[in-house]
Design a protein around this motif. Structure first.
Motif, PDB file in Angstrom:
ATOM      1  N   SER A 279      18.041   3.303  -8.305  1.00 46.78           N
ATOM      2  CA  SER A 279      16.904   2.653  -7.646  1.00 46.78           C
ATOM      3  C   SER A 279      15.595   3.219  -8.180  1.00 46.78           C
ATOM      4  O   SER A 279      15.512   4.385  -8.564  1.00 46.78           O
ATOM      5  N   THR A 280      14.589   2.357  -8.235  1.00 49.61           N
ATOM      6  CA  THR A 280      13.229   2.776  -8.586  1.00 49.61           C
ATOM      7  C   THR A 280      12.281   2.245  -7.526  1.00 49.61           C
ATOM      8  O   THR A 280      12.491   1.156  -6.980  1.00 49.61           O
ATOM      9  N   SER A 281      11.252   3.028  -7.240  1.00 48.43           N
ATOM     10  CA  SER A 281      10.256   2.616  -6.245  1.00 48.43           C
ATOM     11  C   SER A 281       8.891   3.088  -6.714  1.00 48.43           C
ATOM     12  O   SER A 281       8.601   4.288  -6.737  1.00 48.43           O
ATOM     13  N   PHE A 282       8.075   2.125  -7.125  1.00 45.68           N
ATOM     14  CA  PHE A 282       6.745   2.478  -7.640  1.00 45.68           C
ATOM     15  C   PHE A 282       5.803   1.332  -7.318  1.00 45.68           C
ATOM     16  O   PHE A 282       5.832   0.282  -7.957  1.00 45.68           O
ATOM     17  N   ASP A 283       4.972   1.522  -6.293  1.00 49.39           N
ATOM     18  CA  ASP A 283       4.118   0.441  -5.821  1.00 49.39           C
ATOM     19  C   ASP A 283       2.655   0.685  -6.193  1.00 49.39           C
ATOM     20  O   ASP A 283       2.310   1.670  -6.857  1.00 49.39           O
ATOM     21  N   SER A 284       1.791  -0.212  -5.738  1.00 46.79           N
ATOM     22  CA  SER A 284       0.378  -0.150  -6.107  1.00 46.79           C
ATOM     23  C   SER A 284      -0.315   1.091  -5.550  1.00 46.79           C
ATOM     24  O   SER A 284      -1.217   1.653  -6.182  1.00 46.79           O
ATOM     25  N   ASN A 285       0.092   1.549  -4.372  1.00 48.32           N
ATOM     26  CA  ASN A 285      -0.513   2.754  -3.797  1.00 48.32           C
ATOM     27  C   ASN A 285      -0.146   3.993  -4.621  1.00 48.32           C
ATOM     28  O   ASN A 285      -0.983   4.864  -4.868  1.00 48.32           O
ATOM     29  N   GLN A 286       1.105   4.062  -5.041  1.00 45.50           N
ATOM     30  CA  GLN A 286       1.532   5.183  -5.883  1.00 45.50           C
ATOM     31  C   GLN A 286       0.838   5.138  -7.241  1.00 45.50           C
ATOM     32  O   GLN A 286       0.445   6.172  -7.782  1.00 45.50           O
ATOM     33  N   TYR A 287       0.686   3.929  -7.774  1.00 42.91           N
ATOM     34  CA  TYR A 287      -0.018   3.786  -9.051  1.00 42.91           C
ATOM     35  C   TYR A 287      -1.464   4.267  -8.921  1.00 42.91           C
ATOM     36  O   TYR A 287      -1.972   4.980  -9.799  1.00 42.91           O
ATOM     37  N   ALA A 288      -2.119   3.889  -7.822  1.00 41.84           N
ATOM     38  CA  ALA A 288      -3.513   4.293  -7.611  1.00 41.84           C
ATOM     39  C   ALA A 288      -3.629   5.819  -7.515  1.00 41.84           C
ATOM     40  O   ALA A 288      -4.571   6.413  -8.048  1.00 41.84           O
ATOM     41  N   TRP A 289      -2.671   6.444  -6.847  1.00 40.91           N
ATOM     42  CA  TRP A 289      -2.678   7.908  -6.729  1.00 40.91           C
ATOM     43  C   TRP A 289      -2.519   8.557  -8.102  1.00 40.91           C
ATOM     44  O   TRP A 289      -3.232   9.497  -8.450  1.00 40.91           O
ATOM     45  N   LEU A 290      -1.568   8.040  -8.895  1.00 39.79           N
ATOM     46  CA  LEU A 290      -1.361   8.575 -10.238  1.00 39.79           C
ATOM     47  C   LEU A 290      -2.595   8.408 -11.116  1.00 39.79           C
ATOM     48  O   LEU A 290      -3.016   9.334 -11.810  1.00 39.79           O
ATOM     49  N   ALA A 291      -3.171   7.208 -11.086  1.00 41.72           N
ATOM     50  CA  ALA A 291      -4.342   6.932 -11.921  1.00 41.72           C
ATOM     51  C   ALA A 291      -5.494   7.859 -11.560  1.00 41.72           C
ATOM     52  O   ALA A 291      -6.203   8.359 -12.444  1.00 41.72           O
TER      53      ALA A 291
END
Length: 299
Positions: A279-291
């Motif tokens: 399974s993978t879980s990577f949403d827009s909130n996680q992307y924003a945190w990473l960026a």
């Protein structure tokens, strides 16, 4: 009771009992970012995080699956890979002693780890997963025959069906295929090769195209225009295929062998996904945190 999970601890990839969290993904992204900066390039933050999530899941699945079928990366193989990476062609034969090579390797490795901000064990885990992929490729490649049925494939791509129909008519009236390519192809490489794709086995082509050119298209006959889609430009185009000859068994070229091996790995990975808990879980909130974290690294 409400439990809050800090972003670095949120799981983004899980393969059976092994999981990777946002903190680990951030480390890998920073490594890629620093390596890109060192080579004068920029990381495309719009795509790289998503690609790394998928690659991490696939690499871990391959690592586990390869071990399950008896493949093993030894400490010696890992050390050899690392020394090749950081020492290149240096060897005692070049006038450098073993002691000097060891010192040079340790220093180069130390500087590299300092640059990418990973521990030795973290980086060696990455290299080990790469080695397991290579071992799986070799394992699956061993099952690919050295000779396969092949066709000598030519192709001409044009923008519209009307143009393709007209060129097909010209071919039927005697115009050589190479002449049609020279006058109407927008691809300089296709013109240079006179439309030749290659001698190809079935497995290197798109399955639908392969079924058509292998099972339906007769030798010496030009095809009807086949519509295809270019995802990069989001445009439809039309292709005329031509097969002047075929062989029941022909030696597979190095390039086609690598393509067949890559396809074998893809099929293997897809089959393993169905057999394992992935399974993978990577949403827009996680992307924003990473960026945000990555931007702070460069400021």
């Amino acid at each position: 009771v409400t439990t809050f999970i800090m972003p670095p601890r949120e799981t983004v990839v899980r393969v059976n009992d092994t999981s990777y969290d946002m903190g680990y993904l951030l480390k890998i992204l920073r490594m890629v970012q620093r390596q890109s900066e060192a080579s004068g390039q920029q990381v495309n933050l719009g795509t790289i995080p998503f690609q790394l999530v998928n690659s991490l899941a696939e690499d871990e699945l391959i690592s586990q699956g390869a071990q399950a079928i008896g493949l093993k990366v030894t400490d010696e193989e890992l050390n050899t890979q690392l020394r090749n990476e950081f020492l290149g062609d240096l060897s005692p034969d070049a006038g450098t002693s073993d002691s000097d090579l060891d010192t040079e390797f340790r220093e180069q490795y130390r500087q590299f780890l300092n640059q990418i901000q990973l521990s030795a064990s973290e980086y060696e885990d990455i290299v080990t997963r790469t080695l397991y992929r290579q071992k799986l490729e070799e394992h699956l490649g061993a099952g690919i025959p050295k000779e396969l049925p092949q066709i000598h494939l030519y192709a001409l791509a044009v923008q519209t069906q009307e143009i393709a129909e007209e060129l097909r008519t010209q071919f039927l009236r005697g115009t050589p295929f190479a002449e049609l390519v020279a006058e109407h192809s927008a691809d300089p490489e296709a013109v240079r090769l006179e439309g030749e794709v290659d001698w190809v086995p079935r497995g290197v082509l798109d399955p639908l195209i392969a079924e058509f050119v292998f099972d339906e298209l007769e030798v010496g006959v030009i095809s009807e225009p086949l519509p295809q889609f270019d995802s990069a430009s989001s445009q439809e185009f039309f292709v005329l295929y031509y097969v002047p000859e075929r062989e029941d068994l022909r030696e597979v070229s190095d390039g086609n062998f690598l393509a067949l091996r890559t396809e074998a790995v893809k099929r293997w990975v897809q089959a393993q996904r169905d057999l394992n808990d992935v399974s993978t879980s990577f949403d827009s909130n996680q992307y924003a945190w990473l960026a945000k974290k990555l931007r702070l690294t460069t400021t």
